[in-house]
Design a protein around this motif. Structure first.
Motif, PDB file in Angstrom:
ATOM      1  N   LEU A  44      16.585  13.561  18.071  1.00 15.49           N
ATOM      2  CA  LEU A  44      16.488  13.864  16.474  1.00 15.49           C
ATOM      3  C   LEU A  44      16.202  12.675  15.679  1.00 15.49           C
ATOM      4  CD1 LEU A  44      20.029  15.899  16.943  1.00 15.49           C
ATOM      5  CD2 LEU A  44      17.826  16.701  16.595  1.00 15.49           C
ATOM      6  N   ARG A  45      15.888  11.664  16.028  1.00 19.68           N
ATOM      7  CA  ARG A  45      15.655  10.332  15.244  1.00 19.68           C
ATOM      8  C   ARG A  45      14.010  10.249  15.524  1.00 19.68           C
ATOM      9  NH1 ARG A  45      20.027  10.890  14.629  1.00 19.68           N
ATOM     10  NH2 ARG A  45      21.337   9.857  12.918  1.00 19.68           N
ATOM     11  N   SER A  46      13.353  11.341  16.298  1.00 20.06           N
ATOM     12  CA  SER A  46      11.947  10.956  16.525  1.00 20.06           C
ATOM     13  C   SER A  46      11.036  11.765  15.545  1.00 20.06           C
ATOM     14  CB  SER A  46      11.735  11.373  17.863  1.00 20.06           C
ATOM     15  OG  SER A  46      11.685  12.763  18.073  1.00 20.06           O
ATOM     16  N   ARG A  47       9.772  11.619  15.617  1.00 22.38           N
ATOM     17  CA  ARG A  47       8.903  12.451  15.047  1.00 22.38           C
ATOM     18  C   ARG A  47       9.400  14.278  15.119  1.00 22.38           C
ATOM     19  NH1 ARG A  47       4.522  14.815  18.095  1.00 22.38           N
ATOM     20  NH2 ARG A  47       3.338  15.106  16.272  1.00 22.38           N
ATOM     21  N   VAL A 103       8.371  10.341   3.896  1.00 18.53           N
ATOM     22  CA  VAL A 103       7.101   9.883   4.046  1.00 18.53           C
ATOM     23  C   VAL A 103       6.736   9.783   5.586  1.00 18.53           C
ATOM     24  CG1 VAL A 103       5.551   7.918   3.471  1.00 18.53           C
ATOM     25  CG2 VAL A 103       7.560   8.606   2.084  1.00 18.53           C
ATOM     26  N   LEU A 104       7.498   9.635   6.170  1.00 14.93           N
ATOM     27  CA  LEU A 104       7.359   9.535   7.734  1.00 14.93           C
ATOM     28  C   LEU A 104       6.768  10.686   8.421  1.00 14.93           C
ATOM     29  CD1 LEU A 104       9.834   7.196   9.230  1.00 14.93           C
ATOM     30  CD2 LEU A 104       7.358   6.782   9.041  1.00 14.93           C
ATOM     31  N   ALA A 105       7.643  11.899   7.695  1.00 10.75           N
ATOM     32  CA  ALA A 105       7.227  13.354   7.979  1.00 10.75           C
ATOM     33  C   ALA A 105       5.556  13.574   7.779  1.00 10.75           C
ATOM     34  CB  ALA A 105       7.884  14.314   7.115  1.00 10.75           C
ATOM     35  N   GLY A 106       4.989  12.825   6.935  1.00 13.97           N
ATOM     36  CA  GLY A 106       3.582  12.923   6.479  1.00 13.97           C
ATOM     37  C   GLY A 106       2.665  12.387   7.612  1.00 13.97           C
ATOM     38  N   ALA A 107       3.379  11.603   8.408  1.00 11.14           N
ATOM     39  CA  ALA A 107       2.587  10.906   9.480  1.00 11.14           C
ATOM     40  C   ALA A 107       2.677  11.764  10.847  1.00 11.14           C
ATOM     41  CB  ALA A 107       3.059   9.502   9.662  1.00 11.14           C
ATOM     42  N   HIS A 108       3.276  13.014  10.812  1.00 12.80           N
ATOM     43  CA  HIS A 108       3.403  13.672  11.693  1.00 12.80           C
ATOM     44  C   HIS A 108       2.161  13.915  12.610  1.00 12.80           C
ATOM     45  CE1 HIS A 108       5.590  16.667  14.455  1.00 12.80           C
ATOM     46  NE2 HIS A 108       4.335  17.418  14.184  1.00 12.80           N
ATOM     47  N   ALA A 153       6.185   3.074  15.879  1.00  9.44           N
ATOM     48  CA  ALA A 153       6.076   1.656  15.334  1.00  9.44           C
ATOM     49  C   ALA A 153       4.909   1.622  14.358  1.00  9.44           C
ATOM     50  CB  ALA A 153       5.880   0.677  16.477  1.00  9.44           C
ATOM     51  N   GLU A 154       3.926   2.437  14.676  1.00  5.86           N
ATOM     52  CA  GLU A 154       2.595   2.389  13.784  1.00  5.86           C
ATOM     53  C   GLU A 154       2.982   3.100  12.729  1.00  5.86           C
ATOM     54  OE1 GLU A 154      -0.988   4.239  15.517  1.00  5.86           O
ATOM     55  OE2 GLU A 154      -1.634   4.449  13.274  1.00  5.86           O
ATOM     56  N   ALA A 155       3.809   4.355  12.756  1.00  9.77           N
ATOM     57  CA  ALA A 155       4.000   5.080  11.530  1.00  9.77           C
ATOM     58  C   ALA A 155       4.883   4.219  10.601  1.00  9.77           C
ATOM     59  CB  ALA A 155       4.759   6.428  11.814  1.00  9.77           C
ATOM     60  N   ALA A 210       4.741   0.835  10.329  1.00 12.98           N
ATOM     61  CA  ALA A 210       3.934  -0.167   9.553  1.00 12.98           C
ATOM     62  C   ALA A 210       3.208   0.607   8.335  1.00 12.98           C
ATOM     63  CB  ALA A 210       2.977  -0.610  10.490  1.00 12.98           C
ATOM     64  N   ARG A 211       2.937   1.844   8.654  1.00  8.90           N
ATOM     65  CA  ARG A 211       2.118   2.475   7.584  1.00  8.90           C
ATOM     66  C   ARG A 211       3.147   2.780   6.498  1.00  8.90           C
ATOM     67  NH1 ARG A 211      -2.547   6.015   8.668  1.00  8.90           N
ATOM     68  NH2 ARG A 211      -3.606   5.376  10.651  1.00  8.90           N
ATOM     69  N   LEU A 212       4.424   3.064   6.702  1.00 10.35           N
ATOM     70  CA  LEU A 212       5.374   3.385   5.872  1.00 10.35           C
ATOM     71  C   LEU A 212       5.662   2.386   4.931  1.00 10.35           C
ATOM     72  CD1 LEU A 212       8.040   5.283   4.770  1.00 10.35           C
ATOM     73  CD2 LEU A 212       9.167   3.963   6.759  1.00 10.35           C
ATOM     74  N   HIS A 213       5.512   1.043   5.572  1.00 11.80           N
ATOM     75  CA  HIS A 213       6.315  -0.123   4.837  1.00 11.80           C
ATOM     76  C   HIS A 213       5.220  -0.540   3.754  1.00 11.80           C
ATOM     77  CE1 HIS A 213      10.190  -1.033   6.208  1.00 11.80           C
ATOM     78  NE2 HIS A 213       9.832  -0.659   7.472  1.00 11.80           N
ATOM     79  N   HIS A 214       3.727  -0.337   4.174  1.00 15.20           N
ATOM     80  CA  HIS A 214       2.817  -0.356   3.236  1.00 15.20           C
ATOM     81  C   HIS A 214       2.863   0.275   2.052  1.00 15.20           C
ATOM     82  CE1 HIS A 214      -1.192  -1.485   1.935  1.00 15.20           C
ATOM     83  NE2 HIS A 214      -1.717  -0.286   1.886  1.00 15.20           N
ATOM     84  N   LEU A 215       2.843   1.694   2.275  1.00 12.64           N
ATOM     85  CA  LEU A 215       3.079   2.544   1.105  1.00 12.64           C
ATOM     86  C   LEU A 215       4.414   2.674   0.137  1.00 12.64           C
ATOM     87  CD1 LEU A 215       1.754   5.883   2.943  1.00 12.64           C
ATOM     88  CD2 LEU A 215       0.754   4.846   0.881  1.00 12.64           C
ATOM     89  N   LEU A 216       5.557   2.261   0.948  1.00  9.91           N
ATOM     90  CA  LEU A 216       6.370   2.043   0.014  1.00  9.91           C
ATOM     91  C   LEU A 216       6.386   0.866  -0.851  1.00  9.91           C
ATOM     92  CD1 LEU A 216       9.637   2.657   2.438  1.00  9.91           C
ATOM     93  CD2 LEU A 216       8.445   4.157   1.102  1.00  9.91           C
ATOM     94  N   GLY A 217       5.856   0.010  -0.507  1.00  7.90           N
ATOM     95  CA  GLY A 217       5.257  -1.289  -1.135  1.00  7.90           C
ATOM     96  C   GLY A 217       4.446  -0.691  -2.336  1.00  7.90           C
TER      97      GLY A 217
END
Lengths: 274, 338
Positions: free
Chosen positions: B189-192, A114-119, A141-143, A145-152
């Motif tokens: 490696l743990r970053s975007r 999901v975070l990869a989508g925020a690239h 941190a912003e990504a 926050a969005r992640l947690h909203h979407l996982l929920g």
């Protein structure tokens, strides 16, 4: 809410269209897959794209998402031409997509998928990321926050750390949806979201799509075989057959269109192919 | 309630750097506990670990198979040796320059690599590894490279009057740099960027649809990878006090590859184990049989891959996974209970 009117039907047509597809032609060698199709998707609209197998739905869909470049015609998004833009720019324009046969990052966890989508939201490069400069941290941190909203929202919290390949198909589809949503797209392209889902899951999907449209105030373009789902959630339906548009209107209008009935039920012998 | 679980995860994070700090201290301890040749071997293992980490970034994380990373190691080593011997530069000042040279070389090779997938890229990089020792022997460069003879350099002594002998200082210097590289790589490696590397490896079409510029990311990843392996090569020149074309044969590239697989593909900690493996297991093989150490090494390697198919890191993960999960669940429940 503010756009309850839009949810009611194609009322938002007064506003300029979000996506405009004009006279798209796609030829593969001698075969014409799409032969001059035009339609528009308005703000906050759910538009269903239907048609029998080989009608050109997926080809058209791939043009909009930048995978194919149309032979002729133009695609405009928010008034700007996007035809022929590099594929990796589409997400930046605000066009998110899912794939027909799932294209998840198999070895990564749900969370990383999901975070990869925020690239496309981030800018931190190799140096900033390796040194964890403030900007890189802020973006992360912003990504998060969005992640947690979407996982929920998509009920994925319990499997957040699980490698995505080990999850059931329906869950993987939700991961793909979360991945497409995290960047906050204005248009969501869904390629057969109901494919492979059971009856109950399709009902859930219909409600989910309405909910997503409301929460993220986005438009959805849906390519789908599942007629019941399309007719239930779409404000507008575009029907294709043999690469041509045969109907464009509300679900009820399209359902009663003789051309559509003929294309699906095969009433007349198909001598139009020539 | 997604908001309630967010702090729990965030709070579990600082433990990871703490664990790394512990490992760093563990890495520095041998300076005072090990002596002489054993300490030198450990220094080499640390250097190989860095080189394997470099290879792992491009091959393990980004999926671009390189069978020629020995070439970057060689270039790094020669860059440092030439700068020290011909230009009289201090050993520490040569490292950033050697790093930049290797990064540039890696970046340049990253472009043709874009057009070659999988096994074709493996063969092309292999060709690079075959070519480099011969280029180093080439007589036009002999003034700097010393041709077949190679270049001798002096072993650095401990600075600031530190009460350390040369071996101890070398180990300390190498390990501090290695720890820094491992930490920076861990962050990367743990970053975007790291996530994008893996996304491109797993599913390039979707990666592109997510807004990742594949060409840009792949060439830069190649550059970073070559840079890290090049720094390892530079450190090896300082440690061995000597470079020659024959120290950088094709076998070196294969050794790095073996270290990566044995340690664990796409694992940072696995690189450390890989480094220890490629230095100490051949020695062990020689102790078992002087006549056929290669056979023993081969047997150990096969046994190893048979028992730990996912490398040492995979083995650790399987061991630690359930424990970690229990601990993490515990942390989450505590948070919610508050």
């Amino acid at each position: 809410m503010a756009h309850d009117a839009a949810a009611g039907g194609p009322v938002a047509a007064a506003v300029a269209a979000l996506l405009e597809v004009s006279d798209i032609v796609v030829r593969f060698g001698g075969v014409t897959a799409v032969a001059g199709v035009s339609f528009a998707v308005d703000q906050h609209q759910i538009c269903g794209l239907i048609g029998p197998n080989g009608a050109g739905k997926t080809t058209l869909f791939n043009c909009i998402s930048g995978i194919y470049r149309p032979t002729e015609g133009e695609i405009r998004f928010e008034g700007e031409t996007i035809t022929g833009a590099p594929r990796h720019r589409m997400m930046g324009f605000g066009i998110g997509r899912t794939f027909q046969n799932l294209a998840l990052f198999r070895s990564l966890s749900v969370r990383d998928n999901v975070l990869a989508g925020a690239h496309c939201l981030g800018h931190a490069g190799f140096m900033a990321s390796a040194l964890r400069l403030p900007r890189a941290r802020r973006e992360a941190a912003e990504a998060e926050a969005r992640l947690h909203h979407l996982l929920g929202l998509l009920d994925l919290e319990a499997v957040a750390e699980v490698p995505v390949a080990s999850l059931p198909f329906g869950t993987q589809k939700r991961v793909e949806l979360a991945r497409a949503l995290i960047s906050g797209p204005k248009l969501l392209l869904l390629d057969e979201p109901a494919g492979g889902l059971n009856h109950g899951e399709v009902d859930g999907l219909a409600a989910l799509l309405q909910d997503i449209r409301r929460q993220f105030s986005l438009s959805i373009l849906l390519v789908e075989h599942h007629m019941n789902l399309v007719m239930r959630v779409s404000d507008k339906v575009v029907a294709l057959d043999f690469g041509k548009k045969i109907a464009d209107g509300t679900p009820d209008e399209v359902r009663s269109e003789p051309e559509v009935i003929r294309a699906y039920l095969g009433e007349a012998p198909h001598d139009r192919a020539a | 309630m997604p908001v309630a679980t967010a702090p729990a995860r965030a709070e579990s994070r600082p433990l990871v750097p703490l664990a790394i700090l512990g490992l760093a201290l563990l890495a520095l301890a041998p300076t005072f506990l090990v002596e002489g040749y054993r300490l030198f071997q450990l220094t080499l293992a640390v250097i190989y670990a860095v080189a394997i980490l470099g290879l792992n970034i491009v091959t393990g994380y980004n999926g671009q198979i390189s069978l020629g990373h020995g070439a970057f190691y060689a270039v790094g080593a020669y860059a440092t040796a030439i700068m020290m011997a011909s230009f009289g530069m201090p050993y520490w000042a040569t490292l950033p320059i050697a790093a930049l040279i290797c990064a540039g070389l890696g970046y340049a090779i990253g472009f043709p690599a874009l057009r070659l997938g999988g096994l074709y890229l493996a063969l092309t990089t292999f060709a690079l590894a075959v070519a480099v020792p011969q280029i180093l022997k080439y007589h036009a460069f002999e003034e700097w490279t010393g041709g077949v003879q190679g270049v001798f350099i002096a072993k650095p002594d401990a600075p600031f009057g530190l009460p350390l002998n040369a071996d101890q200082w070398l180990y300390l210097f190498t390990t501090v740099i290695a720890v820094a590289i491992f930490l920076l790589s861990w962050n990367l490696l743990r970053s975007r960027i790291g996530r994008a590397m893996m996304a491109i490896r797993d599913q390039p079409i979707a990666a592109e649809a997510m807004g990742m510029d594949i060409a840009r990311l792949k060439t830069r990843t190649f550059a970073v990878s070559a840079m890290i392996t090049g720094i390892a090569g530079a450190l090896s020149a300082i440690a061995v006090e000597f470079v020659s074309p024959d120290s950088f044969s094709v076998m070196l590239s294969i050794t790095l590859f073996v270290g990566m697989v044995v340690g664990g593909i796409a694992s940072i900690l696995g690189a450390v184990f890989g480094g220890l493996f490629v230095v100490f297991v051949p020695n062990l093989a020689e102790e078992i049989s002087k006549a056929a150490p290669g056979v023993i090494y081969g047997v150990i390697l096969i046994l190893f891959l048979f028992i730990l198919p996912t490398g040492f890191a995979g083995f650790l993960r399987r061991l630690a996974g359930p424990l970690l999960r229990r601990w993490r669940d515990g942390a989450t429940t505590n948070q919610d209970g508050r």
